[in-house]
Design an enzyme around this catalytic site. Sequence first.
Site, PDB file in Angstrom:
ATOM      1  N   TYR A 106     -17.569   7.071  40.923  1.00 12.29           N
ATOM      2  CA  TYR A 106     -17.896   8.299  41.658  1.00 12.29           C
ATOM      3  C   TYR A 106     -16.606   8.973  42.134  1.00 12.29           C
ATOM      4  CZ  TYR A 106     -22.645   6.564  41.203  1.00 12.29           C
ATOM      5  OH  TYR A 106     -23.830   6.120  40.674  1.00 12.29           O
ATOM      6  N   SER A 114     -28.285  -4.842  49.534  1.00 14.82           N
ATOM      7  CA  SER A 114     -27.244  -4.004  48.933  1.00 14.82           C
ATOM      8  C   SER A 114     -27.734  -2.562  48.801  1.00 14.82           C
ATOM      9  CB  SER A 114     -26.932  -4.582  47.541  1.00 14.82           C
ATOM     10  OG  SER A 114     -25.689  -4.132  47.083  1.00 14.82           O
ATOM     11  N   ARG A 168     -31.257  -6.133  43.437  1.00 18.96           N
ATOM     12  CA  ARG A 168     -32.557  -6.263  42.752  1.00 18.96           C
ATOM     13  C   ARG A 168     -33.446  -7.352  43.340  1.00 18.96           C
ATOM     14  NH1 ARG A 168     -29.826  -6.715  37.088  1.00 18.96           N
ATOM     15  NH2 ARG A 168     -28.345  -7.741  38.486  1.00 18.96           N
ATOM     16  N   CYS A 195     -30.043   3.296  45.396  1.00 14.63           N
ATOM     17  CA  CYS A 195     -30.618   4.635  45.296  1.00 14.63           C
ATOM     18  C   CYS A 195     -32.103   4.541  45.010  1.00 14.63           C
ATOM     19  CB  CYS A 195     -29.990   5.386  44.124  1.00 14.63           C
ATOM     20  SG  CYS A 195     -28.493   6.227  44.575  1.00 14.63           S
TER      21      CYS A 195
HETATM   22  C1  LIG Z   1     -32.017   0.667  41.631  1.00 14.17           C
HETATM   23  C2  LIG Z   1     -30.573   0.468  42.023  1.00 14.17           C
HETATM   24  C3  LIG Z   1     -29.911   1.457  42.711  1.00 14.17           C
HETATM   25  C4  LIG Z   1     -28.574   1.283  43.111  1.00 14.17           C
HETATM   26  N1  LIG Z   1     -27.967   2.229  43.888  1.00 14.17           N
HETATM   27  C5  LIG Z   1     -26.755   1.985  44.436  1.00 14.17           C
HETATM   28  C6  LIG Z   1     -26.203   2.850  45.429  1.00 14.17           C
HETATM   29  O1  LIG Z   1     -26.802   3.818  45.841  1.00 14.17           O
HETATM   30  N2  LIG Z   1     -24.969   2.554  45.917  1.00 14.17           N
HETATM   31  C7  LIG Z   1     -24.278   1.457  45.496  1.00 14.17           C
HETATM   32  O2  LIG Z   1     -23.165   1.241  45.968  1.00 14.17           O
HETATM   33  N3  LIG Z   1     -24.794   0.607  44.595  1.00 14.17           N
HETATM   34  C8  LIG Z   1     -26.016   0.842  44.073  1.00 14.17           C
HETATM   35  N4  LIG Z   1     -26.578  -0.062  43.203  1.00 14.17           N
HETATM   36  C9  LIG Z   1     -25.826  -1.284  42.858  1.00 14.17           C
HETATM   37  C10 LIG Z   1     -26.249  -2.452  43.760  1.00 14.17           C
HETATM   38  O3  LIG Z   1     -25.925  -2.225  45.114  1.00 14.17           O
HETATM   39  C11 LIG Z   1     -25.614  -3.765  43.294  1.00 14.17           C
HETATM   40  O4  LIG Z   1     -24.211  -3.654  43.383  1.00 14.17           O
HETATM   41  C12 LIG Z   1     -25.998  -4.129  41.865  1.00 14.17           C
HETATM   42  O5  LIG Z   1     -27.368  -3.878  41.608  1.00 14.17           O
HETATM   43  C13 LIG Z   1     -25.720  -5.613  41.566  1.00 14.17           C
HETATM   44  O6  LIG Z   1     -26.443  -6.431  42.443  1.00 14.17           O
HETATM   45  P1  LIG Z   1     -27.771  -7.266  41.997  1.00 14.17           P
HETATM   46  O7  LIG Z   1     -27.376  -8.110  40.834  1.00 14.17           O
HETATM   47  O8  LIG Z   1     -28.124  -8.062  43.217  1.00 14.17           O
HETATM   48  O9  LIG Z   1     -28.833  -6.262  41.638  1.00 14.17           O
HETATM   49  C14 LIG Z   1     -27.902   0.105  42.769  1.00 14.17           C
HETATM   50  C15 LIG Z   1     -28.571  -0.885  42.043  1.00 14.17           C
HETATM   51  C16 LIG Z   1     -29.896  -0.724  41.691  1.00 14.17           C
HETATM   52  C17 LIG Z   1     -30.589  -1.851  40.954  1.00 14.17           C
END
Ligand SMILES: Cc1cc2nc3c(=O)[nH]c(=O)nc-3n(C[C@H](O)[C@H](O)[C@H](O)COP(=O)(O)O)c2cc1C
Length: 787
Positions: free
Chosen positions: A574, A414, A716, A417
């Site tokens: 955003y 996913s 994550r 950033c």
């Molecule tokens: C460190 C970090 C940075 C993230 N940056 C973005 C990003 O740049 N663009 C985006 O669409 N989502 C971003 N997300 C959200 C993730 O893509 C994802 O939707 C969210 O973490 C839930 O998924 P997970 O439970 O697998 O972590 C970010 C998440 C984390 C943890």
Amino acid sequence: MRVDVIGGGPAGLYFAILTKQSRPDAEVNVIERNHANDTFGFGIVLSDETLDNLRQADEPSYREIAANFAYWDDIYTHYQGKVLKSSGHGFSGIRRLSLLQILQRRAAKLDVRMRFHAEDAGVHAHRGADLILGADGINSGVREQLKAHFRPTSEMRPNRFVWLGAKTTLPGFTYSFRENELGVWNLHAYMYAQGECTLVIETTNEAFLASGLGVEDEQATAAYVARLFGEELNGAPVLVNRSFWRQFPVVRCATWHHDNVVLVGDAAHTAHWSIGSGTKLALEDAIALHRAVLRHGHDARAALEAYEVERRPEAERITHSASTSLQFFENVRRFWNMDPVQFNFALMSRSKQITYENLRKRDAGVIRDVDAWWTKHVSQQEHIRLPADFAAPPPMFSPLGLRGMTTMNRVVVSPMCQYCAEDGTPTDWHFVHYGSRAVGGAGLMFTEMTCVARDARISNGCTGMYQPEHVACWQRIVQFVHIHTDCKIALQLGHAGRKGSTQLGWEEMDRPLPSGNWPIIAASALPYYPGVSQAPRAMTRKDMERVRREFVAAAQMGIACGFDMLELHMAHGYLLASFISPITNRRTDEYGGSLENRMRFPLEVFDACRKAWPDEKPMSVRISAADWIPGGNTGEDGVEIARLFKAHGCDLIDVTTGQTDPASKPVYGRMFQATFAEQIRNDAGIATMAVGAITTADQVNTLIASGRADLCALARPHLADPYFTFHAAAEYQAMGYPLEGTSWPKQYLSGRDQLYTLARRARAAAEEIAGRIKPPKPDVVVRQKAA
Ligand SMILES: Cc1cc2nc3c(=O)[nH]c(=O)nc-3n(C[C@H](O)[C@H](O)[C@H](O)COP(=O)(O)O)c2cc1C
Ligand SMILES: Cc1cc2nc3c(=O)[nH]c(=O)nc-3n(C[C@H](O)[C@H](O)[C@H](O)COP(=O)(O)OP(=O)(O)OC[C@H]3O[C@@H](n4cnc5c(N)ncnc54)[C@H](O)[C@@H]3O)c2cc1C
């Protein structure tokens, strides 16, 4: 000690029994408005786990309860003319009246004072009691009298249902879904004694109203149901017992206790009957409350405090599961065009308690059928010719085609950033970070939100696509991925809008920079944190044109870099998301108001990028399908938004939620956003990517095979384990699955071989240990075998 129990249902009677059994000197009074032999409903279901709890809490009543059980292992699903069977579910049914009579007899033996056919006079009438139990069920008067303290909410669900009975023998728990000219009618039927079963029939309110059946017209209802489900019920007549068409109220309370009064069972919380847990919750509440009272002696208030702290998480887990389960039945139309194998798997996995691996433990044959069906289905879609003796991989290792791009599996890194670019330029960190995740076996990887202009960045550390040096750095990353791995790479483009000019992710996220802020723009001039954040300027038409041009220029740079796919970030509050949500879009021009208006600018940007982006390459949009804010977008809006993007040539919706505004209140949990991916996929008919708290290969397989999503993105988990997919592949090859859907770099093949060998040995050792564990001693209780 004096305990007054208002309500002689399972919760009240069981607490009275446990109290007298441990404190024979206590005075325990139960007041019940019905006669001792009155009961509504036919049979109830208890799981093996609940039976164990009952055995530990009170052996004599347990023995009697268990001796009256009918026990089944199998579930039969009737759907579209097919009947599918799955085994290993192990549950027990008992007549509700028998259960109550057993509890009443046991209570009488322990000298509990029971007054039947007596209406409670109200909580004030129990002043002398040390402890007062509101065990008075779903329409609890105690809850109502003290509502200022308990702060209850009740949400009436739209579907109609009715409890009925039939004297017939079923081979196991039976689901049936039948469509007539009015709608789809769901049957849930289970036996509670030899030749006797409970039926619950459910349909939409619209179908019920169109049927002309009266709410309390029991005979007409029985005749209607007997006609509709005659085949499943072996032609047996349908029996009634206060069989009125109801709507299910989801009752919750902010707290369950006040002074020395406590709510238990349905009075405190309801669990939709489709997971059969109402009686289980009532009995287990009584057990937990009794334990807390024992620990705290005479201090009723301390006991109630401790009870609620301990019991709430478990009760909420079950009620949440029930609420997830009910959504399947309310939205059965969403699954209506599925093949029976997939429909049955979607039904089984509806509450997330039963997953792909859990179902394999219950009935490995069902999973073999799911794998085989899925592989044939994907092969047809992807035009893959299968040999007659094909071996099916787990669903997560199947390819997905989107326009000219095919991912080798369904696992996605996913967007995340990294907050360490220099004026938008990716650094060595990005090269290593993306390179190692692409090596790890995922089918597709997204870049972090890459900003279309310097002032479009969230923070000073965001990557960009607005200067020639950005192209060179991204190109190097893309080339590495293409040369050394089979992972596809997608560029995510975005503009921060009102969340721009803020601190790095590990600083004070979403808060303005201490100094050096740049002006920000958004749909409306609303600061993210009022009084803290910068107020953005509401965009003019000129701003829109500039932003559209920036997106197109960035997309063109993305083409030069060689990205396989393009995603536009229109979620998480955003810039483009700020147009879509009514919470952040307060415009009064043609870009605000209706959803159609709010979508005008996001679609304009999408169209311009789609035109610039090569036809053979797919495009996705990330949306916040729901804002989790009253008055904000809901799942239904998410479907409409997806439909619009689909009509404009979008190939995939990346379904996230919330982060629109600090007021967003998501309900977190495992795979908590997947239900929105399911809704959009099946209602709007477009491929979706689920994301959010998906952490295991089992969950990926469950979501993919049940038709809830086409791809699963993990964020994550990929930070902690870039080789998530390789590790999953090792586990599955150890189970005997074919090695498909992953490709290891040749430099790492010896590591793969060792990992696979170790996984096979670990599995063999686990199986050997499991084989050595002796089966538990046979139960003292003889269970009736129904069929
Ligand atoms: C460190 C970090 C940075 C993230 N940056 C973005 C990003 O740049 N663009 C985006 O669409 N989502 C971003 N997300 C959200 C993730 O893509 C994802 O939707 C969210 O973490 C839930 O998924 P997970 O439970 O697998 O972590 C970010 C998440 C984390 C943890
Ligand atoms: C009509 C109906 C049929 C059901 N059938 C089934 C079924 O077949 N299978 C299944 O699994 N679940 C069934 N349920 C759900 C399940 O029974 C409940 O979740 C479970 O019984 C909850 O137990 P409880 O003790 O909290 O409440 P209840 O069982 O509802 O008990 C509360 C008791 O309080 C009494 N009461 C209420 N107010 C007063 C008052 N003012 N004075 C005196 N007494 C009062 C009521 O008469 C009732 O006996 C049914 C529920 C209903 C309403």
